[in-house]
Motif scaffolding. Structure first.
Motif, mmCIF file in Angstrom:
data_model
loop_
_atom_site.group_PDB
_atom_site.id
_atom_site.type_symbol
_atom_site.label_atom_id
_atom_site.label_comp_id
_atom_site.label_asym_id
_atom_site.label_seq_id
_atom_site.Cartn_x
_atom_site.Cartn_y
_atom_site.Cartn_z
ATOM 1 N N PHE A 40 0.793 -1.228 0.000
ATOM 2 C CA PHE A 40 0.000 0.000 0.000
ATOM 3 C C PHE A 40 0.830 1.286 0.000
ATOM 4 O O PHE A 40 0.465 2.242 -0.665
ATOM 5 N N PRO A 41 1.952 1.334 0.730
ATOM 6 C CA PRO A 41 2.758 2.561 0.624
ATOM 7 C C PRO A 41 3.297 2.818 -0.785
ATOM 8 O O PRO A 41 3.419 3.969 -1.190
ATOM 9 N N PHE A 42 3.619 1.777 -1.526
ATOM 10 C CA PHE A 42 4.066 1.975 -2.905
ATOM 11 C C PHE A 42 2.983 2.652 -3.735
ATOM 12 O O PHE A 42 3.246 3.575 -4.495
ATOM 13 N N ILE A 43 1.761 2.195 -3.569
ATOM 14 C CA ILE A 43 0.648 2.757 -4.337
ATOM 15 C C ILE A 43 0.345 4.178 -3.876
ATOM 16 O O ILE A 43 0.238 5.097 -4.685
ATOM 17 N N SER A 44 0.215 4.369 -2.573
ATOM 18 C CA SER A 44 -0.174 5.687 -2.072
ATOM 19 C C SER A 44 0.931 6.724 -2.242
ATOM 20 O O SER A 44 0.649 7.897 -2.497
ATOM 21 N N PHE A 45 2.205 6.330 -2.139
ATOM 22 C CA PHE A 45 3.281 7.303 -2.287
ATOM 23 C C PHE A 45 3.366 7.825 -3.722
ATOM 24 O O PHE A 45 3.529 9.027 -3.931
ATOM 25 N N SER A 46 3.242 6.948 -4.693
ATOM 26 C CA SER A 46 3.314 7.410 -6.082
ATOM 27 C C SER A 46 2.148 8.339 -6.408
ATOM 28 O O SER A 46 2.318 9.350 -7.089
ATOM 29 N N TYR A 47 0.968 8.023 -5.906
ATOM 30 C CA TYR A 47 -0.196 8.876 -6.146
ATOM 31 C C TYR A 47 -0.043 10.224 -5.443
ATOM 32 O O TYR A 47 -0.244 11.283 -6.044
ATOM 33 N N SER A 48 0.332 10.191 -4.164
ATOM 34 C CA SER A 48 0.439 11.440 -3.411
ATOM 35 C C SER A 48 1.568 12.322 -3.931
ATOM 36 O O SER A 48 1.455 13.546 -3.924
ATOM 37 N N SER A 49 2.650 11.741 -4.409
ATOM 38 C CA SER A 49 3.735 12.563 -4.939
ATOM 39 C C SER A 49 3.328 13.247 -6.237
ATOM 40 O O SER A 49 3.758 14.372 -6.509
ATOM 41 N N ARG A 50 2.494 12.601 -7.035
ATOM 42 C CA ARG A 50 1.995 13.253 -8.256
ATOM 43 C C ARG A 50 1.003 14.354 -7.916
ATOM 44 O O ARG A 50 1.027 15.424 -8.508
ATOM 45 N N VAL A 51 0.122 14.111 -6.976
ATOM 46 C CA VAL A 51 -0.917 15.076 -6.638
ATOM 47 C C VAL A 51 -0.345 16.268 -5.865
ATOM 48 O O VAL A 51 -0.642 17.416 -6.183
ATOM 49 N N LEU A 52 0.483 16.013 -4.862
ATOM 50 C CA LEU A 52 0.988 17.076 -4.014
ATOM 51 C C LEU A 52 2.152 17.851 -4.640
ATOM 52 O O LEU A 52 2.293 19.042 -4.418
ATOM 53 N N GLY A 53 2.984 17.174 -5.346
ATOM 54 C CA GLY A 53 4.189 17.812 -5.853
ATOM 55 C C GLY A 53 5.300 17.724 -4.821
ATOM 56 O O GLY A 53 5.079 17.370 -3.658
ATOM 57 N N THR A 54 6.494 18.079 -5.235
ATOM 58 C CA THR A 54 7.646 17.875 -4.361
ATOM 59 C C THR A 54 7.651 18.794 -3.142
ATOM 60 O O THR A 54 7.988 18.361 -2.038
#
Length: 130
Positions: A23-37
């Motif tokens: 789940f962290p793999f899935i949620s991290f990739s999504y949140s990094s795209r949505v939130l930005g660096t």
């Protein structure tokens, strides 16, 4: 009967461990795209601060509760009193942790910059206690 229970627990624990990896793999990739660096960095900084305060609010209480809870598990009244005591200690430590967190937010300028994020993320401390 007991072997079946151990097998079920082993299976459930394996599923829990596997999901804590996937789940962290899935949620991290999504949140990094949505939130930005930049926003992800702010979130990570706030999360790191809260993780220190979570450690402070624990202070070994779960280990103590497991160890001492097994000693009084035969007597229902004693178990009930013990649970109340552990919850009270945990709740008092949570209050002290929140007081210390507010003091740190007010007095440390770097932490004060992220106070809204940190206060939102601090709900983890209360939810962990409950």
């Amino acid at each position: 009967m007991k072997l079946n229970s151990i097998g079920k627990n082993a299976f459930y624990n394996s599923v829990k461990q596997l999901s804590s990896i996937i789940f962290p793999f899935i949620s991290f990739s999504y949140s990094s795209r949505v939130l930005g660096t930049e926003q992800l960095g702010k979130y990570s900084f706030g999360q790191s601060i809260i993780s220190y305060f979570l450690l402070l609010s624990y202070l070994g209480i779960p280990n103590y509760a497991i160890r001492e809870g097994t000693r009084c598990r035969e007597n229902e009244g004693e178990v009930s009193q013990f649970i109340n005591e552990i919850f009270s200690i945990n709740f008092l430590l949570t209050i002290c942790t929140y007081i210390f967190l507010v003091l740190c937010i007010q007095n440390i300028s770097k932490v004060n910059e992220y106070k809204i994020i940190i206060l939102i993320e601090s709900s983890q401390i209360l939810l962990t206690t409950i």
